[in-house]
Scaffold this active site. Structure first.
Site, PDB file in Angstrom:
ATOM      1  N   GLY A   1      11.692  36.916  32.057  1.00  0.00           N
ATOM      2  CA  GLY A   1      11.184  38.925  32.390  1.00  0.00           C
ATOM      3  C   GLY A   1      10.085  39.397  31.303  1.00  0.00           C
TER       4      GLY A   1
ATOM      5  N   GLU B   1      18.164  22.458   8.668  1.00  0.00           N
ATOM      6  CA  GLU B   1      19.360  23.410   7.609  1.00  0.00           C
ATOM      7  C   GLU B   1      19.882  24.917   8.327  1.00  0.00           C
ATOM      8  OE1 GLU B   1      15.899  25.645   5.016  1.00  0.00           O
ATOM      9  OE2 GLU B   1      15.948  23.707   4.376  1.00  0.00           O
TER      10      GLU B   1
ATOM     11  N   GLU C   1       9.085  31.099  27.779  1.00  0.00           N
ATOM     12  CA  GLU C   1       9.756  29.840  26.991  1.00  0.00           C
ATOM     13  C   GLU C   1      10.106  28.730  27.862  1.00  0.00           C
ATOM     14  OE1 GLU C   1      13.757  28.218  24.680  1.00  0.00           O
ATOM     15  OE2 GLU C   1      13.852  29.901  24.911  1.00  0.00           O
TER      16      GLU C   1
ATOM     17  N   ARG D   1      25.840  32.235  16.964  1.00  0.00           N
ATOM     18  CA  ARG D   1      25.111  32.734  17.657  1.00  0.00           C
ATOM     19  C   ARG D   1      25.314  33.922  17.043  1.00  0.00           C
ATOM     20  NH1 ARG D   1      21.081  29.000  18.515  1.00  0.00           N
ATOM     21  NH2 ARG D   1      21.768  27.444  20.465  1.00  0.00           N
TER      22      ARG D   1
ATOM     23  N   GLU E   1      16.193  16.115  19.260  1.00  0.00           N
ATOM     24  CA  GLU E   1      16.973  17.306  19.508  1.00  0.00           C
ATOM     25  C   GLU E   1      18.695  16.215  19.541  1.00  0.00           C
ATOM     26  OE1 GLU E   1      17.468  19.727  18.682  1.00  0.00           O
ATOM     27  OE2 GLU E   1      15.130  20.559  17.938  1.00  0.00           O
TER      28      GLU E   1
END
Length: 179
Positions: A112, A135, A116, A61, A89
């Site tokens: 906030g 990918e 999503e 990440r 997924e």
């Protein structure tokens, strides 16, 4: 008196989301502005195998500068139903298909500043049926015994918010696997 939207202006069109700036009048009459991430929604999945292991993925990440252990998750394609997204997924990220996929809840990931909404699914009766991974994803699947995964979450050894929230929501559904 509620907040009143004065105007909205687009700031950025990204690959997975948009960013806009909203100008608001507050209940006390002042004006303020907020930047909002518009996101079409996503899913997080708790895949549990026949040996009561949860399947996690470890992935890099960039925003946090390292690898994180997370439950499989992903973004909806347009208006794709949450259930269809979860079924896709889990196959993309773990290579497993769920014979039983159950929605157990949902939550706003970061209300906030983001729209999503994340659907949470319990996946059981797993069998191999992989789909090609995205990918830009390089994932390593890790099986962790359910009891150990919960202990890791409780001890702060799992710093991913969606995984923590999903484990918390799923706890009543997971009790039968802990026995």
């Amino acid at each position: 008196m509620p907040f009143e939207l004065i105007k909205s202006e687009p700031l950025l069109q990204g690959r997975a989301f948009k960013v806009r700036r909203d100008y608001l009048k507050t209940p006390d009459g002042h004006e303020t502005k907020l930047e909002i991430v518009e996101h079409g929604g996503s899913v997080v999945i708790l895949p549990i195998d026949e040996k009561n292991n949860l399947l996690f993925v470890r992935q890099y990440r960039h925003a946090v500068g390292g690898n994180l252990l997370e439950l499989p998750a992903g973004t909806r394609n347009g208006d794709e139903p949450f259930e269809v997204c979860a079924a896709r997924e889990i196959r993309e990220e773990t290579g497993m298909e769920a014979g039983k996929l159950q929605k157990i809840g949902e939550f706003y990931l970061a209300p906030g500043y983001s729209t999503e909404l994340m659907g949470v699914f319990l996946a059981a009766q797993l069998k191999s049926n992989p789909l090609q991974a995205d990918e830009d994803e390089f994932l390593q699947v890790e099986k962790i015994p359910l009891k150990k995964a919960i202990e890791m979450a409780e001890q702060g050894d799992m710093p991913d918010a969606k995984s923590l929230a999903a484990l918390f929501l799923a706890r009543p559904y997971l009790e039968k696997y802990l026995g």
